[in-house]
Design a protein around this motif. Sequence first.
Motif: not given
Length: 510
Positions: A343-372
């Motif tokens: 569930p934690a893995q799925l949650a961070v993947a979904l946060e990177a694409v969820r609707a909302g402010r573009r900056g928040v999505r970009a932040g999650w996407a950047a963190l996810l990319a680095g961690t991956l």
Amino acid sequence: MTVRSSSSAAASAAPERTGRRPAAIRPAAVGRAVARTALGLLLVLMVLVIVRLPWIGDLGMHAATLQRLRHSPLDPGNPLVDADTPSPYYSPWMLLLGTVARVTGLSVFVVLRLAAVVGLMLLVTGVWRYARTWSTHRDAPVLALLSLLLLWGTTPLLWSGFPGLTSLALTVSYPSTFTLGLAFHFWAWLTGALRRGAGWGTWLGLGALWAVILLCHQFSGVVATLGACAVVLGTRSGRATWPRPAAGLLLGVAALWAWPYYDFFALFGAGSGLEPVHRVLYADLAARFGLVLLGVAALAARGRRDRRDPLVLFFLLGAGVVAAGWLSGHYSWGRALPAVVIPAQLAVALEAVRAGRRGVRAGWAALLAGTLAVGAWAQAGTLGYVVSHGALPQAVRDGYRPPWTGYGWITPWVGYGDVVMARTAPARRIPAYGPYTVAPGYPDFFLPDEGRRAAATEEYFAAGTPRGARRAIEREYGVRWVVDEAGTLDDAGLRAVARGPEGQVLYAVP
């Protein structure tokens, strides 16, 4: 004669302007392409691993199970020793594979490769379907799969039911991979049934599928059950629909009770035999699961938005079972750790694409990319199963675990059903080719004389054991062959007939 002004001439010489600016390369498009390419390469890597089918871990156990079901599908007996006992390895999935081997004449290792292909396809499509129940964004399934494979820790954990890239490479042919793939499909189907108010047929089908999951791999079945409970608790449905899920649950319980190959409910009394083996699951948690903390942060964000979020509930249920196992000394409950991680893995993947402010999505996407990227480097040793070991950089080579040596070298002499005296390590592989061993290479709850067989094996190989005592053990268990992995057994009553890798010797018993 017409004279043009200098400005007109310049205008005619200049390129025609359309009023549109050249299209810029969007970072999101680049990221999408990188993610899809990375996932494609990882799946190609897994296919190449299946072709090689590295022998490590429990592969011999599953091959032995197929051997028994291929030769006697209705009464296979114990898969490892010559005894008429049930076994939890005789699941619906293994019965199907054994039937395929029996009908086609294919070797069990070819059938295991086919099982690996099916298991990988089920896992990929299952994650894809389940991610779609959470988000319609086209990148959600891709990021979910990448997270499932790479978002673990800096030290790979090699264990069935834990689908990190390195672990999956070694267990993709196991029933656990097939079962986990079914679990994702089960959660997706269950989510849809609750949301749309499905009919009786759907719920009875879900109950039957739940039983199949539990029978095929009990530990992954626990994870599937926890995930299903989270879906039910987190989905707001009226009480009028509960008779149908109850009927599905009763059907599943009835199927578990009726399965003829082993008593499923007897497994609850397996006792302390499994605990020492599983204690290692509670060691080095930071190294093995440290990257999952990003997913835990994503779960916290989801929990703030909805306290009944099914992924949050799934995580909490899994964490509760794992913590209870540690506190009570039931270390086998640590096999529920995927219910914490997934569930934690799925949650961070979904946060990177969820609707909302573009900056928040970009932040999650950047963190996810680095961690991956960190997770990919940590599991780069998987390349060793498809690339020559010597061709790998030393840093990658350090993460590679060499496969075992097989025992095909004994088959010109040792026939199907022959009993071989062997220590634990060979006993985990020899039954894959058809013979039995005196003591099982794995703990066997359903074998009443397991301890006596283990003691007999230890006595047989002890340096001071008299020859008469060895002959008595051979007669008691019908031993026809002896495999001495150390090559130091001193017994004039045995005749050496073959020598294998690493100094091993095959002896014939007079």
